[in-house]
Design a protein around this motif. Structure first.
Motif, PDB file in Angstrom:
ATOM      1  N   ILE A 144      33.537  48.118  65.871  1.00 42.46           N
ATOM      2  CA  ILE A 144      34.253  47.975  67.418  1.00 42.46           C
ATOM      3  C   ILE A 144      34.473  46.685  67.113  1.00 42.46           C
ATOM      4  O   ILE A 144      35.822  46.481  67.798  1.00 42.46           O
ATOM      5  CB  ILE A 144      32.826  47.910  68.330  1.00 42.46           C
ATOM      6  N   LEU A 147      37.823  46.483  65.083  1.00 40.07           N
ATOM      7  CA  LEU A 147      39.030  47.956  66.036  1.00 40.07           C
ATOM      8  C   LEU A 147      39.230  46.928  67.216  1.00 40.07           C
ATOM      9  O   LEU A 147      40.349  46.578  67.452  1.00 40.07           O
ATOM     10  CB  LEU A 147      38.785  48.799  66.624  1.00 40.07           C
ATOM     11  N   ILE A 148      38.527  45.886  67.300  1.00 37.79           N
ATOM     12  CA  ILE A 148      39.346  45.181  68.978  1.00 37.79           C
ATOM     13  C   ILE A 148      40.176  44.216  68.652  1.00 37.79           C
ATOM     14  O   ILE A 148      41.785  43.959  69.194  1.00 37.79           O
ATOM     15  CB  ILE A 148      37.810  44.693  69.865  1.00 37.79           C
ATOM     16  N   ALA A 151      43.795  45.548  67.990  1.00 41.24           N
ATOM     17  CA  ALA A 151      44.371  45.846  68.755  1.00 41.24           C
ATOM     18  C   ALA A 151      44.319  44.753  70.222  1.00 41.24           C
ATOM     19  O   ALA A 151      45.668  44.760  70.079  1.00 41.24           O
ATOM     20  CB  ALA A 151      43.264  46.399  69.498  1.00 41.24           C
ATOM     21  N   TYR A 152      43.993  43.943  69.412  1.00 42.01           N
ATOM     22  CA  TYR A 152      44.552  42.412  69.870  1.00 42.01           C
ATOM     23  C   TYR A 152      45.548  42.227  69.279  1.00 42.01           C
ATOM     24  O   TYR A 152      46.534  41.214  70.148  1.00 42.01           O
ATOM     25  CB  TYR A 152      43.433  41.176  69.948  1.00 42.01           C
ATOM     26  N   ILE A 154      47.868  43.638  67.298  1.00 38.18           N
ATOM     27  CA  ILE A 154      49.164  44.481  68.123  1.00 38.18           C
ATOM     28  C   ILE A 154      49.393  44.146  69.603  1.00 38.18           C
ATOM     29  O   ILE A 154      50.578  44.087  69.979  1.00 38.18           O
ATOM     30  CB  ILE A 154      48.330  46.144  67.925  1.00 38.18           C
ATOM     31  N   LEU A 155      48.195  44.075  70.729  1.00 38.49           N
ATOM     32  CA  LEU A 155      49.138  43.263  71.725  1.00 38.49           C
ATOM     33  C   LEU A 155      49.541  42.364  71.747  1.00 38.49           C
ATOM     34  O   LEU A 155      50.518  42.076  71.983  1.00 38.49           O
ATOM     35  CB  LEU A 155      47.822  42.676  72.231  1.00 38.49           C
ATOM     36  N   TYR A 172      42.811  39.796  77.470  1.00 39.89           N
ATOM     37  CA  TYR A 172      42.691  41.249  76.786  1.00 39.89           C
ATOM     38  C   TYR A 172      40.952  40.481  75.775  1.00 39.89           C
ATOM     39  O   TYR A 172      40.004  41.274  75.542  1.00 39.89           O
ATOM     40  CB  TYR A 172      43.329  41.585  75.666  1.00 39.89           C
ATOM     41  N   ALA A 176      37.480  42.280  75.980  1.00 38.23           N
ATOM     42  CA  ALA A 176      37.080  42.696  74.853  1.00 38.23           C
ATOM     43  C   ALA A 176      35.422  42.045  74.698  1.00 38.23           C
ATOM     44  O   ALA A 176      34.438  42.819  74.427  1.00 38.23           O
ATOM     45  CB  ALA A 176      37.942  42.732  74.015  1.00 38.23           C
TER      46      ALA A 176
END
Lengths: 251, 220
Positions: A144, A147-148, A151-152, A154-155, A172, A176
């Motif tokens: 997790i 993945l967070i 995503a960070y 990619i954001l 974020y 998160a």
């Protein structure tokens, strides 16, 4: 003094000065040298299941500790960014998060080596054991976290405006991280586990680790964390220089 | 008092928009119907565990679709207008409440369709209904905040899923575990109550974070 004078002779003090080695960088070098040499040579408890793989504790568990320390620094920088609006803090937050993610991947790699000697079914190929190993609460928690931060990043890359990117990714990051902590606490209590440290979080409990191993383990944690911070500061300096170059070019 | 008036006005606006632009609501309902129909065709009579996990995964995808539009439909100009008439805290609270209500309604639709197509393996339907409503509330809250974040970036809808999945895992695990009380799995005394308490406190944490963090997203 001019460098020519010392040609041929190694002057440690001058060398330290030239590399801009401050006290904590020297500590990192000393502690990691100790963790590698001492970690491989000092006596460890003899457990039939683990054997000498127990020494992986000094590397595998330290990666996760260092990762969490770096992520925490990253959050602190994000909060600082939201309070001050200085882009410097955003650069710091993303660099610490990047190095933390890398340490997390190394944590997985060292864990996979360890698991292949202790958990994996010797009659099954490694791939067949993967599904049952991956269901471990600690592995889920780590997944997790990674993945967070995936995503960070990619954001971050999907927003072009610099201030907007800094602000949105800081929000974020904080959101998160605040959600990550309950999940690290909740998941181990929902699923059964083979991983050591069943009640709560591994290695934080003082009684989990043999006294002889603590002698190496705690210095190793500090050493790896300092090394991570060191790498991150180099990245930060590089990024700030790039920004400055870019701004000079604009003018 | 003024904040309360603004809050009710904003909430009323959401309902008004929903009745004016009915295609979005019907779109979500059609999404639920076709998802459940596809699941029904690909699996006949799932056992209770499969039913449970499929239900929650469907609910998760419905949530992403239903909540995503709440920020996507707000054009830049309209956001500027809100900026001049209200405060960010009131705005995010109205969005959170509207999305929770929407998700509660969608949960009922989803449950109805699941029961109609794949039967109802629950022992205690009321318990499952309660857990479903509780869970949908949590999903709605988390994804509202993520929609607010994703609305600032490109490729918003897919980004929302990427941002949200890691964060929703613990809640989903808790819900699937808790739902098993409705399938006559025996728990130790007090464990279901503990799980409910945990879910409620997670929800409170999310509202708290949204109130603190949204003002920073608000400025453009």
């Amino acid at each position: 003094m001019p460098v020519e004078q010392n040609k041929g002779s190694f002057n440690a003090l001058q060398y330290i000065h030239a590399m801009r080695l401050t006290w904590w960088k020297i500590t990192a070098i000393v502690l990691l040298a100790y963790a590698v040499i001492g970690g491989l040579l000092l006596p460890v408890p003899e457990l039939s299941q683990l054997g000498e793989t127990i020494r992986n504790l000094y590397y595998h568990v330290c990666m996760w500790f260092a990762m969490m320390i770096l992520f925490t620094i990253s959050i602190a920088q994000s909060i600082k960014y939201l309070r001050t609006g200085l882009i410097e803090h955003d650069i710091k937050a993303s660099s610490y998060a990047g190095v933390g993610t890398y340490l997390g991947l190394l944590g997985y790699a060292t864990g996979a080596i360890w698991a292949s000697f202790t958990w994996a079914d010797p009659n099954n190929p490694a791939f067949a054991s993967f599904g049952s190993i991956m269901r471990e609460p600690k592995l889920i928690g780590a997944a997790i976290a990674l993945l967070i931060y995936g995503a960070y990043f990619i954001l971050r890359s999907s927003i072009t405006d610099m201030d907007q990117r800094a602000r949105v990714s800081a929000v974020y990051n904080i959101f998160a991280y605040a959600m990550l902590f309950p999940s690290i606490w909740i998941i181990p209590r929902l699923l059964p586990s083979l991983h050591p440290g069943q009640e709560g979080n591994p290695a934080l409990n003082f009684n989990d680790i043999d006294a002889r191993m603590r002698m190496v383990f705690y210095p190793a944690v500090i050493g790896w964390a300092f090394l991570g911070i060191w790498i991150a500061t180099l990245k930060i300096r590089h990024k700030i220089l790039l920004e400055q170059k870019w701004f000079a070019h604009e003018k | 008092m003024e904040a309360l008036n603004q809050y009710t006005a904003l909430l009323k606006k959401e309902f008004l928009l929903e009745t004016r632009q009915q295609h979005t609501l019907y779109g979500v309902m059609l999404y639920i119907a076709s998802t459940v129909f596809v699941i029904y065709l690909t699996i006949d009579s799932p056992d209770a565990d499969t039913w449970n996990s499929l239900f929650w995964i469907t609910q998760l995808f419905i949530c992403i679709n239903a909540v995503a539009k709440s920020f996507l439909q707000e054009a830049r100009g309209r956001m500027l207008y809100y900026y001049s008439i209200t405060s960010p805290v009131v705005f995010i609270l109205s969005k959170l409440s509207y999305n929770v209500l929407l998700m509660l309604a969608m949960n009922l639709v989803n449950l109805l369709l699941y029961s109609a197509f794949m039967g109802n393996p629950t022992e205690s339907f009321l318990q499952f209904l309660f857990i479903g409503l509780l869970g949908s509330m949590g999903l709605g809250l988390v994804f509202t905040m993520l929609a607010a974040i994703a609305s600032k970036a490109m490729q918003q809808a897919s980004l929302m899923a990427i941002l949200g999945f890691p964060l929703i895992i613990p809640q989903l695990l808790l819900l699937v575990r808790l739902s098993k009380t409705a399938f006559s799995e025996v728990f130790r005394d007090g464990v279901p109550q503990q799980l409910v308490l945990l879910l409620v406190s997670l929800d409170i944490l999310i509202v708290f974070l949204a109130v603190i963090l949204y003002p920073f997203l608000w400025k453009d």
